[in-house]
Scaffold this active site. Structure first.
Site, PDB file in Angstrom:
ATOM      1  N   ASN A 164       0.861  -1.184   0.000  1.00 31.44           N
ATOM      2  CA  ASN A 164       0.000   0.000   0.000  1.00 31.44           C
ATOM      3  C   ASN A 164       0.895   1.230   0.000  1.00 31.44           C
ATOM      4  O   ASN A 164       1.827   1.321   0.803  1.00 31.44           O
ATOM      5  CB  ASN A 164      -0.899  -0.005   1.240  1.00 31.44           C
ATOM      6  N   SER A 206      -5.162  -0.242  -2.508  1.00 34.53           N
ATOM      7  CA  SER A 206      -5.592   1.100  -2.113  1.00 34.53           C
ATOM      8  C   SER A 206      -6.745   0.971  -1.131  1.00 34.53           C
ATOM      9  O   SER A 206      -7.668   0.178  -1.358  1.00 34.53           O
ATOM     10  CB  SER A 206      -6.025   1.905  -3.346  1.00 34.53           C
ATOM     11  N   GLU A 207      -6.707   1.762  -0.057  1.00 36.73           N
ATOM     12  CA  GLU A 207      -7.677   1.571   1.025  1.00 36.73           C
ATOM     13  C   GLU A 207      -9.108   1.919   0.669  1.00 36.73           C
ATOM     14  O   GLU A 207     -10.022   1.634   1.442  1.00 36.73           O
ATOM     15  CB  GLU A 207      -7.246   2.315   2.294  1.00 36.73           C
ATOM     16  N   ASN A 208      -9.318   2.538  -0.493  1.00 36.14           N
ATOM     17  CA  ASN A 208     -10.700   2.802  -0.905  1.00 36.14           C
ATOM     18  C   ASN A 208     -11.286   1.656  -1.730  1.00 36.14           C
ATOM     19  O   ASN A 208     -12.352   1.806  -2.322  1.00 36.14           O
ATOM     20  CB  ASN A 208     -10.798   4.118  -1.688  1.00 36.14           C
TER      21      ASN A 208
END
Length: 512
Positions: A315, A338-340
């Site tokens: 990440n 990606s954290e979304n």
């Protein structure tokens, strides 16, 4: 009169049953004709609104603007990753005074949101992005609280997050967050977090059927799916409304059982940060033409690119970490997360290939590699906290000799922690590499005995990369210099560093 054959009776019954099913389907329809109809049953004051979206991606603006046209609806506590941008998203409800409290992870560059918070006009409960997703997922599952490693030994645990500033005395805090209860499990400390149930949720779907089943496109799932499950009343605006059965059962991301009403979305779809592939390779960069500041960043980014190994899952934070991927060899396979809600995303798109429903955590347009997967933010942070991410690269404001990281706030400037606290919450399984300039603009050391800015994580950093040095971090033994810039002496480096460090027996020059 009653002399009907069995076949005639059977046909008659069949017609009645078919008509009943049709009537039942019609009566079960959650489709309404207008925003006014969709919003007519919401409370008029003192309620919690869960509003999906990540920046402008998946933003339910038709519903937000519908609420703006109802000024009698006020005293709203709005739960959202951020408030959109200055003239879009929940910011319009902040400007109208209808929102009096935000629960968010990030203020970002939203000047309106920052100003109202710092001037004491609104309350703000800062919440790490992964906690925001998990607290709503817990509410959806009927779970009142849970323990998480996120935020241990930070202001979150200590109850030092400013919620309300004094509107008459700038900088003075009237109200702080509540301290978190902690507990040890298997030798590791965790914090107790309570769930966030919503009274109303606004959700943006790409496609919804009349029964409320929803399908999200690209990275627009983000918080939409989990918020849609966590409210008493979930209202969906959809770009495309279809009949039941037109969304395959296995493609339903949000089942209709959670949905109260569906309307046609009429809001524009825009890209917050359009980032395109310029077609240039890293070998085409003319280093001699770079300014001193650009050269610093180039050295850090180029050296950081050597931290990747083929096939790893990692990440990358916003800024220099994201740019490090540009210097990978052609064909080098990395599973970027990606954290979304993205795994195995690729390069920036070429002109004409950009998609507003496909962005990374920095709100930039991206593409997908073969084998990519898409999911909600709650799934993304489950991967992060459970150690499925091998490497995370983050920017830093300060790093201590024992590996504490501060990167989300400093005096007078609190932007929010975003997903950073979650990303560093499992250093035993996720290697944390921090990229930053060695000193700030005033020449002050950013590597020091103790951080003076609010912590992102405690004893979590594995390696620091600056324009002058690469240092490994051991929480007990401290710093060890393993690489040094060829134009920097050890004495100069010690002068620029705010704490002691050992020198490796195998000290090398940084190769960029």
């Amino acid at each position: 009169m009653f002399n009907l054959t069995f076949k005639q009776v059977n046909r008659s019954v069949t017609r009645v049953l078919v008509q009943q099913r049709l009537n039942s389907s019609f009566n079960n329809s959650k489709l309404v004709d207008s925003v006014e109809e969709a919003l007519k049953d919401i409370p008029t004051s003192n309620f919690t609104l869960l509003s999906g979206g990540f920046g402008l991606c998946g933003l339910p603006e038709t519903l937000i603007y519908g609420l703006l046209r109802r000024p009698e609806v006020k005293n709203i506590t709005a739960v959202s990753n951020n408030a959109g941008i200055d003239d879009r998203g929940l910011t319009v409800l902040l400007n109208s005074g209808q929102i009096t409290k935000m629960v968010s992870s990030f203020l970002g560059n939203n000047k309106t949101f920052n100003r109202l918070y710092l001037e004491g006009k609104i309350d703000l409960e800062l919440c790490p992005q992964g906690n925001l997703a998990e607290r709503t997922r817990a509410a959806a599952a009927g779970i009142p609280a849970f323990y998480t490693p996120t935020g241990v030994d930070t202001w979150l645990e200590q109850g030092k997050l400013p919620i309300r500033y004094d509107d008459k005395n700038p900088g003075e805090v009237l109200k702080y967050s509540e301290p978190r209860e902690s507990k040890i499990f298997n030798g590791k400390k965790y914090l107790l977090e309570t769930s966030i149930p919503g009274d109303v949720a606004f959700v943006k779907a790409y496609k919804a059927d009349t029964l409320g089943n929803c399908w999200f496109k690209g990275s627009a799932n983000n918080f939409n799916g989990v918020f849609g499950r966590a409210a008493k009343q979930t209202i969906v605006e959809a770009e495309h409304i279809v009949e039941p059965g037109e969304i395959k059962p296995e493609d339903v991301h949000l089942p209709g059982v959670y949905v109260s009403k569906v309307i046609q979305s009429k809001a524009p779809k825009d890209i917050e940060i359009l980032t395109l592939d310029d077609g240039k390779s890293s070998s085409e960069i003319d280093v001699s033409a770079l300014s001193p500041q650009e050269l610093k960043r180039y050295k850090i980014i180029k050296r950081a690119s050597q931290e990747f190994h083929e096939g790893m899952t990692c990440n990358l934070g916003i800024g220099m970490p994201t740019l490090a991927a540009k210097y990978l060899p052609e064909g080098f396979e990395i599973n970027f997360q990606s954290e979304n809600g993205l795994l195995r995303f690729g390069k920036y798109p070429k002109e004409g290939e950009q998609d507003p429903d496909l962005i990374n955590a920095g709100k930039e347009t991206v593409t997908l590699n073969s084998g990519a997967s898409l999911f909600g933010s709650e799934e993304s942070f489950a991967m992060i906290r459970s150690g499925r991410i091998e490497l995370t690269m983050l920017g830093g404001l300060q790093v201590s000799a024992k590996g504490d990281l501060a990167n989300w706030g400093l005096p007078g400037r609190i932007k929010g922690m975003g997903g950073a606290m979650d990303l560093v919450s499992n250093p035993d399984q996720t290697r944390v590499v921090v990229l930053m300039e060695h000193n700030d603009k005033k020449g002050n050391a950013k590597i020091m005995d103790e951080c003076t800015f609010p912590l992102t994580g405690s004893k979590c950093v594995s390696r620091i990369i600056t324009e002058f040095a690469v240092l490994d971090v051991d929480p007990e033994k401290g710093l060890t210099l393993i690489e040094i810039d060829k134009d920097t002496s050890l004495d100069e480096l010690r002068e620029k560093t705010g704490c002691q460090f050992k020198v490796s027996d195998n000290l090398k020059f940084i190769e960029v």
